[in-house]
Design an enzyme around this catalytic site. Structure first.
Site, PDB file in Angstrom:
ATOM      1  N   GLY A 169       0.837  -1.191   0.000  1.00 53.31           N
ATOM      2  CA  GLY A 169       0.000   0.000   0.000  1.00 53.31           C
ATOM      3  C   GLY A 169       0.870   1.238   0.000  1.00 53.31           C
ATOM      4  O   GLY A 169       1.989   1.227  -0.494  1.00 53.31           O
ATOM      5  N   CYS A 170       0.367   2.298   0.580  1.00 50.72           N
ATOM      6  CA  CYS A 170       1.079   3.571   0.630  1.00 50.72           C
ATOM      7  C   CYS A 170       2.454   3.393   1.266  1.00 50.72           C
ATOM      8  O   CYS A 170       2.575   2.832   2.350  1.00 50.72           O
ATOM      9  CB  CYS A 170       0.259   4.573   1.436  1.00 50.72           C
ATOM     10  SG  CYS A 170       1.124   6.113   1.747  1.00 50.72           S
ATOM     11  N   PHE A 171       3.488   3.879   0.609  1.00 53.02           N
ATOM     12  CA  PHE A 171       4.834   3.672   1.155  1.00 53.02           C
ATOM     13  C   PHE A 171       5.096   4.469   2.414  1.00 53.02           C
ATOM     14  O   PHE A 171       5.996   4.154   3.169  1.00 53.02           O
ATOM     15  CB  PHE A 171       5.947   3.848   0.134  1.00 53.02           C
ATOM     16  CG  PHE A 171       5.918   5.061  -0.766  1.00 53.02           C
ATOM     17  CD1 PHE A 171       5.490   6.310  -0.349  1.00 53.02           C
ATOM     18  CD2 PHE A 171       6.367   4.933  -2.074  1.00 53.02           C
ATOM     19  CE1 PHE A 171       5.496   7.401  -1.196  1.00 53.02           C
ATOM     20  CE2 PHE A 171       6.387   6.023  -2.935  1.00 53.02           C
ATOM     21  CZ  PHE A 171       5.954   7.258  -2.490  1.00 53.02           C
ATOM     22  N   TRP A 172       4.307   5.511   2.694  1.00 56.90           N
ATOM     23  CA  TRP A 172       4.502   6.258   3.935  1.00 56.90           C
ATOM     24  C   TRP A 172       4.257   5.363   5.147  1.00 56.90           C
ATOM     25  O   TRP A 172       4.997   5.405   6.119  1.00 56.90           O
ATOM     26  CB  TRP A 172       3.580   7.464   4.014  1.00 56.90           C
ATOM     27  CG  TRP A 172       3.796   8.505   2.960  1.00 56.90           C
ATOM     28  CD1 TRP A 172       4.884   8.661   2.135  1.00 56.90           C
ATOM     29  CD2 TRP A 172       2.893   9.546   2.619  1.00 56.90           C
ATOM     30  NE1 TRP A 172       4.698   9.740   1.309  1.00 56.90           N
ATOM     31  CE2 TRP A 172       3.487  10.306   1.579  1.00 56.90           C
ATOM     32  CE3 TRP A 172       1.637   9.922   3.077  1.00 56.90           C
ATOM     33  CZ2 TRP A 172       2.855  11.418   1.013  1.00 56.90           C
ATOM     34  CZ3 TRP A 172       1.017  11.026   2.511  1.00 56.90           C
ATOM     35  CH2 TRP A 172       1.630  11.763   1.495  1.00 56.90           C
ATOM     36  N   CYS A 173       3.192   4.557   5.082  1.00 60.40           N
ATOM     37  CA  CYS A 173       2.882   3.628   6.190  1.00 60.40           C
ATOM     38  C   CYS A 173       3.951   2.551   6.301  1.00 60.40           C
ATOM     39  O   CYS A 173       4.440   2.259   7.390  1.00 60.40           O
ATOM     40  CB  CYS A 173       1.539   2.950   5.962  1.00 60.40           C
ATOM     41  SG  CYS A 173       0.101   4.006   6.165  1.00 60.40           S
TER      42      CYS A 173
END
Length: 177
Positions: A11-15
């Site tokens: 998913g989102c690479f920030w997480c």
């Protein structure tokens, strides 16, 4: 030190970056793009879903402190590997759950991790194991995004609560703050 590299998309690479950057034995986590057909893609292009890339992280770790198998088990418990091309409100192939092994040994461990972790999920794991492909580092403002922007809207609403849940379950594995 026995340094290795793991590349995963959840998913989102920030997480994903925030989770793995907090672990003992992890030297570096870099956000980027992998698995697509466009050379040197931008965030804007990847977000369209038309480049074929996944938002991913490349993790450099010390195998003597944390194993690839441990990283994969954490991966399977910090995102939903049963939703195809989606994590929460983020939808599209760029948010797929995927593992990009760097060796035949990592591929075998990825296959074993899927089997081992399936028991923890009611639905089938849809995480793909994809060939290692060219890696494109994301723009600088994406690197260490949560660490640098903990109060930004998405971070406060999504990443922060995910990290709080993660810290409860994996406190013994976390880097000393």
């Amino acid at each position: 030190m026995m340094t290795e590299v793991a590349t995963i998309a959840g998913g989102c690479f920030w997480c994903t970056e925030a989770v793995f950057d907090s672990l003992t034995g992890v030297q570096a986590v870099e956000s980027g793009y992998i698995g697509g057909h466009v050379t040197d893609p931008s965030y804007a292009a990847v977000c369209t879903g038309r480049t074929g890339h996944a938002e991913a992280v490349r993790i450099t770790f010390d195998e003597a402190q944390i194993s690839y198998a441990d990283l994969l088990d954490i991966f399977f418990h910090t995102h939903d590997p049963t939703t195809l091309n989606r994590q929460g409100a983020d939808a599209g192939t760029q948010y797929r759950s995927a593992i990009f092994p760097h060796s035949p040994e990592q591929r075998a461990e990825a296959e074993e991790a899927i089997e081992r972790n399936q028991a923890d999920w009611d639905q089938p794991i849809v995480t793909t194991i994809e060939p290692l492909a060219p890696w494109y580092k994301a723009e600088q403002y994406h690197q260490q995004y949560y660490a640098n922007n903990p109060n930004a809207g998405y971070c406060a609403a999504v990443v922060g609560p995910k990290m709080a849940k993660f810290r409860k379950g994996y406190a013994a594995r976390l880097k000393a703050a």
